[in-house]
Scaffold this active site. Sequence first.
Site, PDB file in Angstrom:
ATOM      1  N   PHE A 148      -1.769   6.340  -8.440  1.00  0.00           N
ATOM      2  CA  PHE A 148      -1.609   5.334  -7.386  1.00  0.00           C
ATOM      3  C   PHE A 148      -2.907   5.276  -6.598  1.00  0.00           C
ATOM      4  O   PHE A 148      -3.318   6.251  -5.964  1.00  0.00           O
ATOM      5  CB  PHE A 148      -0.444   5.636  -6.431  1.00  0.00           C
ATOM      6  CG  PHE A 148      -0.270   4.512  -5.428  1.00  0.00           C
ATOM      7  CD1 PHE A 148       0.459   3.388  -5.755  1.00  0.00           C
ATOM      8  CD2 PHE A 148      -0.901   4.543  -4.191  1.00  0.00           C
ATOM      9  CE1 PHE A 148       0.573   2.312  -4.870  1.00  0.00           C
ATOM     10  CE2 PHE A 148      -0.791   3.477  -3.297  1.00  0.00           C
ATOM     11  CZ  PHE A 148      -0.052   2.372  -3.641  1.00  0.00           C
ATOM     12  N   ASP A 233     -10.108  10.371  -5.748  1.00  0.00           N
ATOM     13  CA  ASP A 233      -9.392   9.662  -4.691  1.00  0.00           C
ATOM     14  C   ASP A 233      -8.632  10.713  -3.878  1.00  0.00           C
ATOM     15  O   ASP A 233      -7.582  11.197  -4.289  1.00  0.00           O
ATOM     16  CB  ASP A 233      -8.428   8.637  -5.312  1.00  0.00           C
ATOM     17  CG  ASP A 233      -7.631   7.876  -4.255  1.00  0.00           C
ATOM     18  OD1 ASP A 233      -7.625   8.309  -3.089  1.00  0.00           O
ATOM     19  OD2 ASP A 233      -7.008   6.866  -4.607  1.00  0.00           O
ATOM     20  N   LYS A 262      -6.772   7.118   5.227  1.00  0.00           N
ATOM     21  CA  LYS A 262      -5.629   7.651   5.975  1.00  0.00           C
ATOM     22  C   LYS A 262      -6.014   8.521   7.176  1.00  0.00           C
ATOM     23  O   LYS A 262      -6.314   7.996   8.235  1.00  0.00           O
ATOM     24  CB  LYS A 262      -4.698   8.404   5.023  1.00  0.00           C
ATOM     25  CG  LYS A 262      -4.045   7.474   3.970  1.00  0.00           C
ATOM     26  CD  LYS A 262      -2.915   8.156   3.277  1.00  0.00           C
ATOM     27  CE  LYS A 262      -2.420   7.424   2.041  1.00  0.00           C
ATOM     28  NZ  LYS A 262      -1.506   6.334   2.303  1.00  0.00           N
TER      29      LYS A 262
HETATM   30  N1  PLP Z   1      -5.107   6.039  -2.967  1.00  0.00           N
HETATM   31  C1  PLP Z   1      -4.141   6.954  -2.767  1.00  0.00           C
HETATM   32  C2  PLP Z   1      -4.214   8.272  -3.487  1.00  0.00           C
HETATM   33  C3  PLP Z   1      -3.086   6.688  -1.899  1.00  0.00           C
HETATM   34  O1  PLP Z   1      -2.133   7.605  -1.714  1.00  0.00           O
HETATM   35  C4  PLP Z   1      -3.054   5.438  -1.233  1.00  0.00           C
HETATM   36  C5  PLP Z   1      -1.946   5.106  -0.334  1.00  0.00           C
HETATM   37  O2  PLP Z   1      -0.884   5.697  -0.351  1.00  0.00           O
HETATM   38  C6  PLP Z   1      -4.083   4.519  -1.452  1.00  0.00           C
HETATM   39  C7  PLP Z   1      -5.090   4.854  -2.341  1.00  0.00           C
HETATM   40  C8  PLP Z   1      -4.093   3.203  -0.758  1.00  0.00           C
HETATM   41  O3  PLP Z   1      -4.431   3.362   0.597  1.00  0.00           O
HETATM   42  P1  PLP Z   1      -4.068   2.227   1.676  1.00  0.00           P
HETATM   43  O4  PLP Z   1      -2.593   2.100   1.690  1.00  0.00           O
HETATM   44  O5  PLP Z   1      -4.650   2.736   2.968  1.00  0.00           O
HETATM   45  O6  PLP Z   1      -4.736   0.981   1.235  1.00  0.00           O
END
Ligand code: PLP
Length: 408
Positions: A148, A233, A262
């Site tokens: 994700f 990520d 975040k």
């Molecule tokens: N990457 C990861 C690992 C995430 O957990 C999330 C969101 O849960 C995102 C990207 C996307 O971030 P955002 O919701 O701030 O766009």
Amino acid sequence: MQQLSENLSYTQELIDLENEFGVHNYHPLDVVIERAEGVWVYDVEGRRYLDCLAAYSAVNQGHCHPKILRALMDQAGKITLTSRAFHNEQLPHYLKELNDLTGFEMAMPLNSGTEAVEAAIKIARKWGHKIKGIPEGKAEIIVCDGNFHGRTIAIVSFSSSPEYRDGFGPFPAGFKSIPYGDVEALRAAITPNTCAFLVEPIQGEGGIIIPPDGYLHAAAEICKQNNVLLVLDEIQSGLGRTGKLFCYEHENIVPDVLILGKALAGGFMPVSAVLASREILGVIQPGDHGSTFGGNPLACAVARAALRVLIDEKMIDRAAELGDYFLDRIRAIQSRDKRKIIKEIRGKGLWIAIELHGMARPYCEALKEEGILAKETHDHIIRIAPPLTITRDEIDWAVERLTKVLDA
Ligand code: PLP
């Protein structure tokens, strides 16, 4: 806002309004939160809940942390936005502090996590074409099944969840998905046109899936041998959640590109960043990428305070120590689980998955009634990820209620 109907609770009234006038792209629990402090949130009826989601780990520092709030208020009274057409006083300090803390030579400041992942994809592709020498338009990125990384067209194009893709094509090419945690699959998937391997150190939305020990270490070696960028990520796993500043530290590696979001702003606003070496981020020239709000002085001031608080208040050590304690206590619930409803308990730091044989939603609803807010992940998993400021007593309080709900 005035209560409109005598027959409906204020909670129900607000939920109905949201459902009538807002897009239904989420399935929230029926609780309407009005305010919060630390690990506790309060609904519009005055009920108190222990927050065991922490806004998907964006509120690692605890809700409305007073020092971050102070930084926000001070900066908001000075200047909030200049755009990058001009320099602002906060951005250079923020970038230097990020460098001091992480060791990465450069950072690109952005807003949401998704936006930072998109930027990382562009950076990796441009590096592949301009530095590695991949023929123009041929760069490939390897990702993992169950990933994700957000919800843009490019990102959902390589999602393995059919519902994230359904109806949204056509999708861009250039991504290849391999099984998560499988080193040999990575080795086999690399071609001369591979520019990057994009991966989460622990798959958060995938259900707190922890890969085998040594996976990231081996992946880093393979990437190095093949001149492929390791792009981590850490939007959800980073900034203390797993008991280290970054999850990759558990494997003694350093990625080529690190994506953060975040908790970078302690839940006050969307702030994200892509960090890498000068060689990699140097491929980006004026006009290649940008954002009106990225690097704005308000965001930078808030992020500076959020990082300071994380370090100064030893939240990362707390996550390690209290995470072990919480995990042990939840494992003890499993050992007494006569009805065998729990399939597996796993976790790292204050990031714990209770995987059930059946649906998790009814348990999350029952936990809400007991004063705990937790959210199901992938139907069968209850995710426990409180702010890192949680105390041992609060964990004991939560375990009592978790035991009651899981035993019921
Ligand atoms: N990457 C990861 C690992 C995430 O957990 C999330 C969101 O849960 C995102 C990207 C996307 O971030 P955002 O919701 O701030 O766009």
